[in-house]
Design a protein around this motif. Structure first.
Motif, PDB file in Angstrom:
ATOM      1  N   LYS A 134       0.950  -1.191  -0.027  1.00 24.83           N
ATOM      2  CA  LYS A 134       0.239  -0.114  -0.107  1.00 24.83           C
ATOM      3  C   LYS A 134       0.757   1.287   0.029  1.00 24.83           C
ATOM      4  O   LYS A 134       0.266   2.130   0.588  1.00 24.83           O
ATOM      5  CB  LYS A 134      -1.019  -0.097   1.170  1.00 24.83           C
ATOM      6  N   TYR A 152      -4.972  -5.778   7.234  1.00 26.15           N
ATOM      7  CA  TYR A 152      -4.900  -4.448   6.873  1.00 26.15           C
ATOM      8  C   TYR A 152      -6.472  -4.002   6.656  1.00 26.15           C
ATOM      9  O   TYR A 152      -6.891  -4.373   5.392  1.00 26.15           O
ATOM     10  CB  TYR A 152      -4.036  -3.765   5.811  1.00 26.15           C
ATOM     11  N   GLU A 201      -8.256  -0.916   5.035  1.00 25.29           N
ATOM     12  CA  GLU A 201      -7.855   0.249   4.174  1.00 25.29           C
ATOM     13  C   GLU A 201      -8.787   1.563   4.694  1.00 25.29           C
ATOM     14  O   GLU A 201      -8.433   2.553   5.034  1.00 25.29           O
ATOM     15  CB  GLU A 201      -7.806  -0.223   2.641  1.00 25.29           C
ATOM     16  N   THR A 228      -7.916   4.512   6.765  1.00 27.63           N
ATOM     17  CA  THR A 228      -7.827   5.909   6.291  1.00 27.63           C
ATOM     18  C   THR A 228      -8.369   7.090   7.073  1.00 27.63           C
ATOM     19  O   THR A 228      -7.895   8.242   7.288  1.00 27.63           O
ATOM     20  CB  THR A 228      -8.680   5.911   4.766  1.00 27.63           C
TER      21      THR A 228
END
Lengths: 407, 263
Positions: free
Chosen positions: A277, A390, A392, A396
């Motif tokens: 990422k 993870y 996302e 975020t």
């Protein structure tokens, strides 16, 4: 969204040269006449190179598997063999790649896989996993193996520790002579260490350009540009590359050009990158005008102690005093200095599910640093290679909230 | 012509809209399912807002915030929650926002600035989706869960961190013929105990917001029992983040005017 226009971070021009250099390094592995040693990323590469070995770093391959997002498919192959999916995902991805006979090295460099080793050497200065990982391959490849086992989690490195590790380095010599067919030459070792020292000094200067605001290099850039200092240290090529890179960055500093036009806040990243990422992460911070400018991860290949006059003792000190091998107290001291030197406003601790040794949030450090220095800290959960750990969307939101908090 | 400001909170389950005027008074609110494939319903609401109000600034929040192209600014739902609750209750507090797929705990002062926050990123146990899944396995109607739990003194919880395994765990209670009101209370205790494991300032009052508290008011009683602290549920707790977003839209518009007046 008609918000203020946010520019993308600029591209470092030297990256083209670095790609060529790394490409040549991998293509060099095709040469069957050369002896190959496998080594941990903070292992005694200089000593190995002084015997004429080409050095392959399995962790570099692990990072490649992570960055190309192939790791998540390969890890289950290793878990079928009995490895837990919660141990080092460099290990499980690399073993999985070997079992599945799949590697991005094929597509990029025409290699069937990592080169066959004539000698395998590890240093447990970073973690114990490397021992299991390298022993697996020593058995598979029927290859001699040597392990350096320094004292772990040291506060400061004692003279006894230096003597101990230097003696272990010396014990490696007969095995190197046997595997390489070359006698040990102290002058070659000194010369390799001198080149490594010059490259690592340049690498430090490269990283330290980020003390300026606007910074000419981000943490995410540095994780790419550290390639040569990891795999080619001890060579003239690595030194030459960092001369070029440093010049570009210093020119940008002189012109006042940073990778962001304006830095809303400056952030330290702790622990491993989330290799799969890297780009979205870099863009996320850039879109929020947050400059991630420092890390102890990229600093791991700054070896201040190297000294060609005392090659064994200085290597022993350099490889034992690395951040990952230090006590919580010593780590906090190093971090407090980085916060000041790089004028950091916030720290993000990446708690990598499969990397116990390089996840520094697990024993309360972020909160301690916040209480002692007033700095804002955030812990995010993820992994170096295994993207199943993870989330996302949620991460975020956490990062953006943190940046809002800092701004 | 009067000016109005719009907040839109695009959550994992529902999209919430709030319009406020220049005095922060709520003039309009609406809610639609986020994942409804028929986008017409939301489009109709947006058209109605446009025709009825002179909207000068829009702030989007929630997981879908990046996808709302008409927004002038995007802000995280954590910041919007903090601003929304603090506008109504300007005091130091902990906010617990239980949504469809996450739990957020926010420490904030009276000014709406986020001092500290926590958010789950590993699994969604203890969220709205957890509640739906477990109630379904227990064959309890979601709409009656709160009323049922209020009749019980049960004190057990589901231990599993995994929603699917928690469903297996509740089967044991069903085999043991645990009455349905006890099942309902046990589910709520499980949620609150998960929240209790999160670091929180024990000296501060707790404000409960989000969709789960909107439809499960008895959770407030369990939170009071567990935390022994003043617990407040603002009116329309599911809409508070969109209200916070509307406040931030207004602030943004005001700062733009300030910038413009400089030149």
């Amino acid at each position: 969204m008609s918000q203020e226009t946010i520019k993308q971070p600029y591209k470092i021009k030297s990256a083209k040269l670095m790609k060529e250099l790394m490409g040549n390094y991998f293509l060099g592995m095709k040469d069957k006449t050369k002896k190959i040693a496998w080594c941990t990323s903070v292992g005694p590469a200089e000593l190995l190179r002084s015997f004429g070995f080409e050095v392959h770093f399995p962790e570099n391959h692990g990072a490649l598997l992570g960055a190309t997002r192939t790791a998540t498919d390969l890890i289950p192959e290793a878990t079928k063999l009995g490895y837990s999916s919660e141990i080092c995902s460099y290990l499980t991805a690399d073993v999985g790649s070997y079992l599945k006979k799949e590697t991005p090295l094929t597509e990029h460099y025409g290699l069937e896989g990592p080169p066959k080793p004539d000698l395998i050497v590890y240093n447990t200065n970073q973690c114990r996993e490397v021992q299991d990982w390298f022993e697996y391959f020593a058995k598979e490849k029927n290859c001699p193996i040597f392990g350096i086992e320094p004292p772990r989690y040291v506060d400061e490195v004692s003279n006894e520790a230096i003597e101990n590790v230097a003696a272990q380095f010396k014990s490696l010599i007969p095995l190197c002579e046997q595997a390489s067919g070359q006698k040990f030459d102290i002058d070659k070792f000194r010369e390799t260490l001198r080149l490594s020292k010059e490259a690592t000094d340049l690498w430090k200067k490269v990283l330290w350009t980020a003390r300026v605001s606007p910074s000419p290099i981000s943490f995410f850039d540095a994780t790419i540009h550290m390639g040569p200092i990891v795999v080619l240290r001890g060579t003239q090529m690595a030194k030459d590359y960092y001369i070029t890179l440093l010049k570009e960055l210093e020119d940008n500093v002189t012109k006042g050009i940073g990778f962001l036009e304006a830095e809303k806040c400056r952030i330290y990243w702790d622990g491993m990158p989330i290799w799969g990422k890297l780009r979205p992460m870099s863009e996320l911070f850039a879109a929020n005008n947050a400059a991630v400018v420092a890390s102890t991860y990229c600093n791991s290949w700054v070896f201040d102690a190297f000294d060609e006059k005392n090659p064994f003792e200085s290597s022993a000190l350099a490889y034992t005093e690395i951040f990952i091998n230090r006590s919580e107290h010593a780590k906090e001291k190093i971090l407090k200095k980085l916060i000041q030197d790089f004028r950091i406003g916030g720290m993000i601790f990446h708690e990598a599910k499969t990397c116990f040794s390089n996840s520094n949030s697990r024993f309360g450090m972020p909160l301690r640093l916040k209480n002692e220095t007033g700095i804002e800290t955030l812990v995010i959960e993820g992994d170096l290679c295994d993207l199943r750990f993870y989330s996302e969307g949620q991460t975020t939101t956490k990062i953006e909230t943190f940046i809002e908090q800092l701004s | 012509m009067s000016k109005y400001y719009q907040g839109i909170d695009i959550g994992s389950s529902y999209t919430k809209l709030t319009v406020i005027d220049e005095t922060n008074r709520i003039c309009y609110q609406d809610i639609v399912k986020t994942m409804n494939r028929d986008k017409q319903e939301l489009a109709n609401i947006l058209t109605k807002i446009k025709s009825d109000y002179n909207i000068v600034s829009i702030c989007a929040t929630g997981y879908g915030r990046e996808h709302f192209k008409d927004a002038h600014i995007n802000k995280t739902e954590i910041y919007c929650a903090s601003v929304g609750v603090s506008t109504l209750f300007p005091e130091a507090k902990s906010i617990i926002d239980i949504g469809g797929e996450d739990i957020k705990v926010i420490k904030t002062g009276g000014d709406g600035k986020v001092d500290d926050f926590y958010m789950n990123t590993k699994c969604a146990a203890g969220t709205g989706t957890f509640l739906i899944e477990i109630a379904e396995r227990a064959e309890l109607p979601l709409a009656r869960l709160s009323e049922l739990a209020s009749k019980s003194n049960f004190d057990k919880e589901l231990n599993s961190f995994c929603t699917v395994f928690a469903k297996t765990e509740i089967m044991k209670w069903i085999f043991d013929e645990v009455p349905e009101q006890d099942l309902a209370r046990g589910i709520y205790i499980s949620i609150v105990n998960r929240i209790a494991k999160i670091r929180m300032d024990k000296t501060l009052p707790i404000f409960l917001i989000g969709g789960v508290i909107q439809y499960h008011p008895f959770l407030k009683t369990i939170v009071e029992e567990k935390f022994q602290q003043r617990v407040v549920v603002p009116e329309n707790p599911q809409m508070i983040n969109s209200f916070g977003a509307a406040i931030l839209a207004k602030k943004h518009a005001e700062s733009e005017i300030k910038i413009a007046s400089k030149y």
